[in-house]
Every structure is written in structure tokens, then in C-alpha cells.
Design a protein around this motif. Structure first.
Motif, PDB file in Angstrom:
ATOM      1  N   LEU A   1       3.940   6.959   3.770  1.00  0.00           N
ATOM      2  CA  LEU A   1       4.964   7.163   4.801  1.00  0.00           C
ATOM      3  C   LEU A   1       4.474   8.004   5.981  1.00  0.00           C
ATOM      4  CD1 LEU A   1       8.055   7.902   2.519  1.00  0.00           C
ATOM      5  CD2 LEU A   1       7.702   5.887   3.944  1.00  0.00           C
ATOM      6  N   GLY A   2       3.443   8.840   5.722  1.00  0.00           N
ATOM      7  CA  GLY A   2       3.008   9.816   6.727  1.00  0.00           C
ATOM      8  C   GLY A   2       2.699   9.199   8.080  1.00  0.00           C
ATOM      9  N   LEU A   3       1.887   8.141   8.101  1.00  0.00           N
ATOM     10  CA  LEU A   3       1.489   7.567   9.392  1.00  0.00           C
ATOM     11  C   LEU A   3       2.656   6.891  10.105  1.00  0.00           C
ATOM     12  CD1 LEU A   3      -2.078   6.080   8.741  1.00  0.00           C
ATOM     13  CD2 LEU A   3      -1.468   8.130  10.027  1.00  0.00           C
TER      14      LEU A   3
ATOM     15  N   ILE B   1     -13.755   7.686   3.622  1.00  0.00           N
ATOM     16  CA  ILE B   1     -13.908   6.348   3.035  1.00  0.00           C
ATOM     17  C   ILE B   1     -13.646   5.227   4.050  1.00  0.00           C
ATOM     18  CG2 ILE B   1     -13.330   7.099   0.704  1.00  0.00           C
ATOM     19  CD1 ILE B   1     -10.510   6.048   1.134  1.00  0.00           C
ATOM     20  N   GLY B   2     -13.028   5.545   5.156  1.00  0.00           N
ATOM     21  CA  GLY B   2     -12.756   4.538   6.178  1.00  0.00           C
ATOM     22  C   GLY B   2     -11.703   3.537   5.725  1.00  0.00           C
ATOM     23  N   ILE B   3     -11.440   2.547   6.587  1.00  0.00           N
ATOM     24  CA  ILE B   3     -10.366   1.573   6.304  1.00  0.00           C
ATOM     25  C   ILE B   3     -10.917   0.172   6.561  1.00  0.00           C
ATOM     26  CG2 ILE B   3      -8.027   0.844   6.952  1.00  0.00           C
ATOM     27  CD1 ILE B   3      -7.827   3.764   8.219  1.00  0.00           C
TER      28      ILE B   3
ATOM     29  N   LYS C   1      -2.146  -2.463   9.332  1.00  0.00           N
ATOM     30  CA  LYS C   1      -0.986  -2.297   8.448  1.00  0.00           C
ATOM     31  C   LYS C   1      -0.689  -0.847   8.116  1.00  0.00           C
ATOM     32  CE  LYS C   1      -2.241  -6.609   6.178  1.00  0.00           C
ATOM     33  NZ  LYS C   1      -2.986  -7.099   5.050  1.00  0.00           N
ATOM     34  N   ILE C   2      -1.659   0.049   8.339  1.00  0.00           N
ATOM     35  CA  ILE C   2      -1.481   1.407   7.788  1.00  0.00           C
ATOM     36  C   ILE C   2      -0.374   2.224   8.446  1.00  0.00           C
ATOM     37  CG2 ILE C   2      -3.826   1.665   6.847  1.00  0.00           C
ATOM     38  CD1 ILE C   2      -4.438   3.289   9.392  1.00  0.00           C
ATOM     39  N   PHE C   3       0.113   1.764   9.623  1.00  0.00           N
ATOM     40  CA  PHE C   3       1.224   2.491  10.248  1.00  0.00           C
ATOM     41  C   PHE C   3       2.583   1.975   9.753  1.00  0.00           C
ATOM     42  CE2 PHE C   3      -2.258   3.232  13.216  1.00  0.00           C
ATOM     43  CZ  PHE C   3      -2.166   4.605  13.408  1.00  0.00           C
TER      44      PHE C   3
ATOM     45  N   GLU D   1     -10.112   3.613  -4.461  1.00  0.00           N
ATOM     46  CA  GLU D   1     -10.269   5.057  -4.225  1.00  0.00           C
ATOM     47  C   GLU D   1      -8.949   5.639  -3.704  1.00  0.00           C
ATOM     48  OE1 GLU D   1     -14.136   7.077  -2.647  1.00  0.00           O
ATOM     49  OE2 GLU D   1     -14.138   4.988  -1.999  1.00  0.00           O
ATOM     50  N   VAL D   2      -8.304   4.884  -2.789  1.00  0.00           N
ATOM     51  CA  VAL D   2      -7.030   5.362  -2.215  1.00  0.00           C
ATOM     52  C   VAL D   2      -5.975   5.451  -3.306  1.00  0.00           C
ATOM     53  CG1 VAL D   2      -5.157   4.786  -0.622  1.00  0.00           C
ATOM     54  CG2 VAL D   2      -7.534   4.530   0.112  1.00  0.00           C
ATOM     55  N   GLN D   3      -5.959   4.465  -4.208  1.00  0.00           N
ATOM     56  CA  GLN D   3      -4.935   4.445  -5.258  1.00  0.00           C
ATOM     57  C   GLN D   3      -5.010   5.704  -6.134  1.00  0.00           C
ATOM     58  OE1 GLN D   3      -2.524   2.035  -5.494  1.00  0.00           O
ATOM     59  NE2 GLN D   3      -3.366   1.215  -3.600  1.00  0.00           N
TER      60      GLN D   3
ATOM     61  N   SER E   1      -4.611  16.402   7.383  1.00  0.00           N
ATOM     62  CA  SER E   1      -4.508  16.369   5.921  1.00  0.00           C
ATOM     63  C   SER E   1      -4.936  15.007   5.378  1.00  0.00           C
ATOM     64  CB  SER E   1      -3.134  16.843   5.480  1.00  0.00           C
ATOM     65  OG  SER E   1      -2.368  15.814   5.038  1.00  0.00           O
ATOM     66  N   ASN E   2      -4.683  13.917   6.125  1.00  0.00           N
ATOM     67  CA  ASN E   2      -5.217  12.599   5.717  1.00  0.00           C
ATOM     68  C   ASN E   2      -6.745  12.592   5.777  1.00  0.00           C
ATOM     69  OD1 ASN E   2      -2.836  11.371   5.157  1.00  0.00           O
ATOM     70  ND2 ASN E   2      -2.754  10.077   6.980  1.00  0.00           N
ATOM     71  N   ALA E   3      -7.288  13.193   6.858  1.00  0.00           N
ATOM     72  CA  ALA E   3      -8.754  13.209   7.015  1.00  0.00           C
ATOM     73  C   ALA E   3      -9.379  13.908   5.808  1.00  0.00           C
ATOM     74  CB  ALA E   3      -9.120  13.914   8.317  1.00  0.00           C
TER      75      ALA E   3
HETATM   76  P1  ADP Z   1      -0.405   8.313   2.512  1.00  0.00           P
HETATM   77  O1  ADP Z   1      -1.572   9.081   2.947  1.00  0.00           O
HETATM   78  O2  ADP Z   1       0.673   9.150   1.977  1.00  0.00           O
HETATM   79  O3  ADP Z   1      -0.756   7.153   1.629  1.00  0.00           O
HETATM   80  P2  ADP Z   1      -0.135   7.535   5.252  1.00  0.00           P
HETATM   81  O4  ADP Z   1       0.957   6.782   5.917  1.00  0.00           O
HETATM   82  O5  ADP Z   1      -0.477   8.852   5.790  1.00  0.00           O
HETATM   83  O6  ADP Z   1       0.279   7.615   3.747  1.00  0.00           O
HETATM   84  O7  ADP Z   1      -1.424   6.628   5.278  1.00  0.00           O
HETATM   85  C1  ADP Z   1      -1.297   5.235   4.984  1.00  0.00           C
HETATM   86  C2  ADP Z   1      -2.624   4.699   4.487  1.00  0.00           C
HETATM   87  O8  ADP Z   1      -3.571   4.731   5.547  1.00  0.00           O
HETATM   88  C3  ADP Z   1      -3.249   5.538   3.401  1.00  0.00           C
HETATM   89  O9  ADP Z   1      -2.725   5.194   2.150  1.00  0.00           O
HETATM   90  C4  ADP Z   1      -4.701   5.169   3.531  1.00  0.00           C
HETATM   91  O10 ADP Z   1      -4.933   3.933   2.923  1.00  0.00           O
HETATM   92  C5  ADP Z   1      -4.861   4.988   5.044  1.00  0.00           C
HETATM   93  N1  ADP Z   1      -5.401   6.198   5.702  1.00  0.00           N
HETATM   94  C6  ADP Z   1      -4.706   7.122   6.392  1.00  0.00           C
HETATM   95  N2  ADP Z   1      -5.520   8.067   6.901  1.00  0.00           N
HETATM   96  C7  ADP Z   1      -6.767   7.713   6.553  1.00  0.00           C
HETATM   97  C8  ADP Z   1      -8.063   8.264   6.791  1.00  0.00           C
HETATM   98  N3  ADP Z   1      -8.231   9.379   7.497  1.00  0.00           N
HETATM   99  N4  ADP Z   1      -9.130   7.602   6.262  1.00  0.00           N
HETATM  100  C9  ADP Z   1      -8.959   6.474   5.559  1.00  0.00           C
HETATM  101  N5  ADP Z   1      -7.784   5.912   5.295  1.00  0.00           N
HETATM  102  C10 ADP Z   1      -6.698   6.517   5.794  1.00  0.00           C
END
Ligand code: ADP
Length: 406
Positions: A371-373, A341-343, A350-352, A362-364, A307-309
Motif C-alpha cells: 500500500l505504501g507506494l 534487488i531492483g524491480i 504495477k508497483i504504484f 525475495e519480496v515475498q 524505508s523501502n530502499a
Molecule cells: P510494500 O513495500 O509494503 O510491499 P509498497 O507499495 O511500498 O508496498 O511497494 C510495492 C512493491 O514495490 C513492493 O512490494 C516491492 O515489490 C516494490 N518496491 C518498492 N520499493 C522498492 C525498492 N526500493 N526496490 C525494489 N522494489 C521495490
């Protein structure tokens, strides 16, 4: 040994026991006194080897100026030289020059059994260079008095050490609880702040909707903003409840034989029914083993990554879920690859973290709680695996987790 010397030695002995703060210093201080009183050349404690009639003996001796260590197990203190006096087992070997070679400087010995703990006994040994070094009954009674005090001293130090270990353990436990409490409070503060932002948008935008003369287009835009904020609030609440459940109840995992390839296929098929902007497919290598893990938790992580992808590839693209076996056949590796969009490099680590969301504009604009990760990371550590990401801005990301083959 005259009575005066004996009484003075006894008082010194009690003081030495009182002063000692650990077992080594207790033996060192008291053995010194015993040595002098009995004119022995060594005082040692030989421990009984548990569940046997043998003694474990470490004996230092000199060859010239070199110190050497003699270590052996022996049933030495059995046999005819044993006596029982006042319930005390005492061994006397007036002469055994043939047993120990000269360099050990032992020609006679006296030993008295001593209780070191509930299940551990030893023998306090006094050795002499002299042959036929005999002790009269008076001296033996004195040795019994000393050994009784020594037992009390050993018991006291054992108790002190146990208490101090208990209190050390309590301090560590206490610090851990305090740290957990601090993390929980800071999490609740952060999440309350996160709740306020979309809520403020909903309140502000809905006020605008009801008070102004708006064109249909503007009203539509405002409605979209409200919907976005409501979606964010909704995912925040869902994830918050999930985290709250985990922290209060802990994870309840149920390990059973699982077909990971099958889990991937079902998940991908379900996503494909709903998702039209992305082509989601799977590559599952042949002959992967069935592993013991928690099917529901694996599915939760997988769904989260897919779902993140989808979310973070707003322009569509391919999403591939693959299953491979590691080269050393130790683990299965599941990866989810997107073309989104990549990271940024500096955000990857930090994303975990709980509540972390990319600063990317774009993410905003995409609903999420951050919280998902962090939930995925906790789940994967419970499943004894690892989770990692490789990503390139504007090209896409690969999220992968491993599961041990057991
Ligand atoms: P959420 O998606 O609810 O913001 P997550 O913990 O799942 O929370 O993800 C944390 C952050 O990691 C996201 O806000 C995003 O910035 C980044 N991220 C996660 N998955 C992806 C992805 N597949 N591609 C790019 N960025 C991602």
C-alpha cells in the motif's frame, strides 16, 4: 392581413413552439411563420450587448451567388422611431436606405423587444426590401401576441435544457460514486484476503510450537516465521488504517513555506541512527528555493521511499537521497537511490497500484502491505507533483518525485 389567416398562423405558431426541442429549431420554425404573415424578407433576433445600449447584429447577405456575413454592433434601435405599445418597445424604420448598402436588401424594418432570459434581452427584427413598409396597429398587436408566445417558448426550452443538464450532471456524479463504491468494496475484499494469509501462518505455526516435540533450532525457525507474519499483519493494519482515514476524511493538506533540503537532512539523520546495514547519505544542490508545500506529507513520502530502499536492499549497500532543481527552474526533484534487488521491467508499471507486491520470492519474504507506494502516489498528486521509478533487477532502483516551485 385578414383575421382568418391570422388565426391560422397563430395556431401554426403555437404548434411550432410546441414541437421545437431546442432554441435553434424554435426560431427556425416560428420565424418562418412570422416571415409569411408579415411579408418580410427576413426575421432575425438581434441580441442586446449586456450592459450597453448596443445591439449585436449578424446579417447574412448575397453578393451574386456568394454568401457573406455582416457582423456589427450598433446603437441603431434608439431614437425617434421608438414607440411603446402595451409595455412593449417597438421600433419602426420605414426607410433607411442610406444606412444599409443595397446588397443587404434592407429598406425598412420593424423590431420588437423580446425577453430571452432573466438578464438577456433581444429584438425580433422583420426587414423588408420595400421602402416605407408600414404596419398597421392591428398587425402590431398581432406581432405582440406572437412575441409573448415566443417568450414563453424560449422560457420553456431554457428550462428543459437546464433540467437535462442537471440530470446529465447527476448521472455523471452517480457513476463516479458508484465507481468509488466499487473500488472501496474491491479494496476491502482484497485487504481481508491479505489479512488472512499472515494470520493463517501465525495460527498454523503457533499450533506447531505448542503441540510438537521440537528442537530449539526448529522452534526458533518457527518463531521467526511467526514474527515475519506478525510484522506483515502489522504493516497491513497500519497502512490499511492510513488508507481508510484518507478515503473517509480525505487528505488534509496544509501548504506553507518549506525547506525541502532541511527535511531531507533530518530524515536521513534519523534513519541513520536506527539503520546499521546501509549507508544512507544525501546530496542537496546549492541555492534551491523554499517552496510552498505540505511538510508533513513530503516527509511521509520521503520516509516511505527510504524505508523501502532499506527493505528491498537486504544485502545492505548505499542509499542516496538527492535534491535537484529542474533545468527549467520549474520544480524540485527528490530522488532516493538504492543498490537493492531492483524491480522486473514488467512489474514497474504495477508497483504504484494498491496492494501490488512483486512476485519476486525475495519480496515475498519481506514484510509489507503493497500500500505504501499507492499512498505516496496519492500524496504527490495532491502536492501537484509526479512520482516515478527507474530500476534494474539486482542492481537497484531510483524512486523520484517532483514538487512545483511556486
Ligand atoms: P510494500 O513495500 O509494503 O510491499 P509498497 O507499495 O511500498 O508496498 O511497494 C510495492 C512493491 O514495490 C513492493 O512490494 C516491492 O515489490 C516494490 N518496491 C518498492 N520499493 C522498492 C525498492 N526500493 N526496490 C525494489 N522494489 C521495490
Amino acid at each position: 392581413m385578414d383575421t382568418l389567416i391570422k388565426e391560422e398562423a397563430y395556431i401554426n405558431f403555437l404548434q411550432a413552439i410546441n414541437k421545437a426541442s431546442n432554441i435553434d429549431s424554435l426560431y427556425e420554425n416560428t420565424f418562418d411563420i412570422i416571415l409569411k404573415v408579415f411579408g418580410a424578407n427576413r426575421a432575425q433576433l438581434w441580441e442586446k450587448v449586456p450592459d450597453s445600449n448596443e445591439m449585436s447584429i449578424s446579417y447574412e447577405y448575397f453578393i451574386g451567388n456568394e454568401i457573406s456575413m455582416l457582423k456589427f454592433r450598433t446603437p441603431l434601435l434608439t431614437g425617434s422611431a421608438k414607440k411603446i405599445i402595451h409595455n412593449n418597445t417597438i421600433w419602426e424604420y420605414p426607410s433607411f436606405a442610406k444606412v444599409f448598402p443595397d446588397q443587404y436588401s434592407i429598406n425598412s424594418l420593424i423590431g420588437i423587444e423580446i425577453k430571452l432570459s432573466e438578464n438577456n434581452k433581444g429584438v425580433l427584427i422583420l426587414t423588408s426590401k420595400e421602402k416605407n413598409f408600414k404596419h398597421n396597429n392591428d398587425e402590431i398587436y398581432f406581432l405582440i401576441r406572437l412575441k409573448e408566445q415566443l417568450e414563453l417558448g424560449v422560457n420553456k426550452i431554457n428550462m428543459l435544457e437546464r433540467n437535462s443538464e442537471d440530470s446529465k450532471r447527476l448521472i455523471v456524479q452517480n457513476n463516479k460514486l458508484r465507481e468509488q463504491d466499487r473500488l472501496r468494496t474491491s479494496f476491502i475484499n482484497n485487504i481481508s484476503h491479505e489479512f488472512r494469509t499472515p494470520l493463517a501462518s501465525i495460527i498454523g505455526f503457533s499450533k506447531m510450537l505448542s503441540t510438537k516435540n521440537l528442537t530449539i533450532e526448529t522452534a526458533k525457525e518457527i518463531a521467526e516465521q511467526i514474527q515475519q507474519a506478525a510484522n506483515r499483519l502489522s504493516s497491513l493494519i497500519t497502512d490499511f488504517l492510513e488508507i481508510n482515514k484518507i478515503t473517509t476524511e480525505g487528505w488534509i493538506s496544509h501548504f506553507e513555506p518549506c525547506d525541502i533540503g532541511e527535511i531531507i537532512k533530518i530524515s536521513v539523520e534519523e534513519f541513520n541512527i536506527l539503520e546499521k546495514n546501509h549507508k544512507i547519505s544525501y546530496i542537496v544542490s546549492d541555492n534551491y528555493p523554499i517552496i510552498k508545500t505540505d511538510q508533513k506529507l513530503v516527509r511521509q513520502v520521503l520516509d516511505n521511499l527510504i524505508s523501502n530502499a532499506i527493505k528491498y536492499s537486504p544485502n545492505g549497500g548505499n542509499i542516496i537521497v538527492s535534491l535537484h532543481i529542474s533545468k527549467d527552474n520549474n520544480e524540485l526533484k527528490v530522488s532516493v537511490t538504492d543498490q537493492g534487488i531492483g524491480i522486473d521491467k514488467d512489474e514497474v508499471s504495477k508497483i504504484f497500484n494498491r496492494l501490488y507486491r512483486s512476485k519476486n520470492s525475495e519480496v515475498q519474504n519481506i514484510a509489507g502491505s503493497g500500500l505504501g507506494l499507492s499512498i505516496c502516489k496519492e500524496i504527490i498528486s495532491i502536492l501537484n507533483g509526479r512520482i516515478e521509478v527507474k530500476s534494474e533487477p539486482n542492481k537497484g532502483s531510483v524512486f523520484a518525485f517532483t514538487l512545483p516551485i511556486n
